[in-house]
Design a protein around this motif. Structure first.
Motif, PDB file in Angstrom:
ATOM      1  N   THR A 110      27.264  97.262 141.110  1.00 57.48           N
ATOM      2  CA  THR A 110      26.944  98.614 141.138  1.00 57.48           C
ATOM      3  C   THR A 110      27.705  99.261 142.162  1.00 57.48           C
ATOM      4  OG1 THR A 110      24.895  99.983 142.064  1.00 57.48           O
ATOM      5  CG2 THR A 110      25.524  98.094 143.175  1.00 57.48           C
TER       6      THR A 110
ATOM      7  N   GLU B  38      20.173  99.289 141.953  1.00 53.39           N
ATOM      8  CA  GLU B  38      20.340 100.419 141.061  1.00 53.39           C
ATOM      9  C   GLU B  38      18.901 101.420 141.370  1.00 53.39           C
ATOM     10  OE1 GLU B  38      22.671 101.652 138.233  1.00 53.39           O
ATOM     11  OE2 GLU B  38      23.586 101.001 140.134  1.00 53.39           O
TER      12      GLU B  38
ATOM     13  N   ARG C 150      19.709 103.924 144.007  1.00 49.94           N
ATOM     14  CA  ARG C 150      21.013 104.512 144.046  1.00 49.94           C
ATOM     15  C   ARG C 150      20.570 106.134 143.616  1.00 49.94           C
ATOM     16  NH1 ARG C 150      24.621 106.064 140.130  1.00 49.94           N
ATOM     17  NH2 ARG C 150      23.341 104.618 138.562  1.00 49.94           N
TER      18      ARG C 150
END
Length: 271
Positions: A3, A156, A159
């Motif tokens: 990521t 994720e 994010r």
């Protein structure tokens, strides 16, 4: 299993959002200040466990705090600002004990030591790296984290969308397509680092062994920091860290920059 972050700072914050909310945040000290700063921004409890006298992790102290509340921990390896590598068995024990563990490998390209394989097979460990050091694009803010599919999916989820600019991403891809340039730059820095360490040792300034692109050394006098700054050389000092009282940290630059820094020290500093 990767990521991206707007610099590794964002990934540190995302790690806490993904794994640390409502938990105690524990790390050795002194270390990178952003672990504590990000935790405090999120209202999390922070515990700093002092390093031993040889700048290694106090494993017993860390484990005691981790056991109290299934906390999360940060390990900067090599450590910033001491520059040394931690004992790998100590790191493994902390990964085993923590609810989640973030291994910060900002200086991996200089040390060659990594916990990437451990991160890939554990759902509670991520490795964070940056393009700010060996890749030399700190201003473009590119960081990345490596982990298991489960761990990265968790990262994720927190994010922000569009957190990376197109320009920064393209610059990182361009750098990755030309690894020989980074290899050459790192080899020069390692050679220069050894030179800086050797000459600081000859001056009796007790430089710490470094696996990074910087060197921590004992200041020869109270005015050294100001003297260097007045002569165009900026180093780091750590007045907030009792363990580092009287120490300065210099980043390894070009051969010309390093020679200038060393000439100033060898010329003598009053105070």
């Amino acid at each position: 299993q990767v990521t991206l972050g707007n610099g590794s700072d964002e990934l540190i914050l995302n790690f806490l959002l993904a794994f640390g909310l409502g938990r105690q945040v524990i790390f050795p000290a002194p270390t990178f200040v952003m672990y504590g700063d990000c935790a405090r921004v999120l209202g999390l409890s922070v515990t700093r466990v002092p390093l031993s006298c040889d700048y290694q992790i106090d494993v017993r102290g860390m484990l005691d705090h981790l056991a109290k509340g299934s906390g999360v921990c940060f390990i900067c390896n090599p450590n910033n600002p001491t520059g040394n590598l931690f004992d790998p068995d100590s790191i493994k024990r902390l990964m085993d004990a923590a609810f989640a563990c973030c291994i910060d490998e900002a200086y991996y390209e200089f040390s060659g030591v990594t916990q990437k394989q451990e991160a890939l097979k554990r759902d509670n460990v991520i490795v964070v790296r940056t393009f700010s050091k060996a890749y030399a694009i700190a201003a473009l803010r590119v960081g990345y984290a490596i982990g298991s599919k489960t761990a990265i999916e968790r990262m994720e989820q927190v994010r922000l969308p569009y957190n990376m600019s197109a320009f920064s991403t393209l610059a990182a891809l361009r750098i990755l397509s030309r690894p020989e340039h980074v290899t050459c730059a790192v080899s020069v820095i390692l050679r220069e680092r050894d030179k800086v360490v050797s000459r600081l040792a000859r001056l009796g300034l007790a430089p710490l062994p470094s696996s990074t692109n910087f060197v921590l050394f004992r200041s020869p006098g109270e005015r050294t920091y100001d003297y260097l700054k007045e002569n165009g050389v900026l180093v780091r000092r750590y007045p907030e860290e009792p363990m580092l009282e009287g120490y300065l940290r210099v980043s390894v630059g070009s051969p010309e920059e390093n020679d200038r820094f060393l000439r100033l020290l060898e010329g003598g500093v009053e105070g």
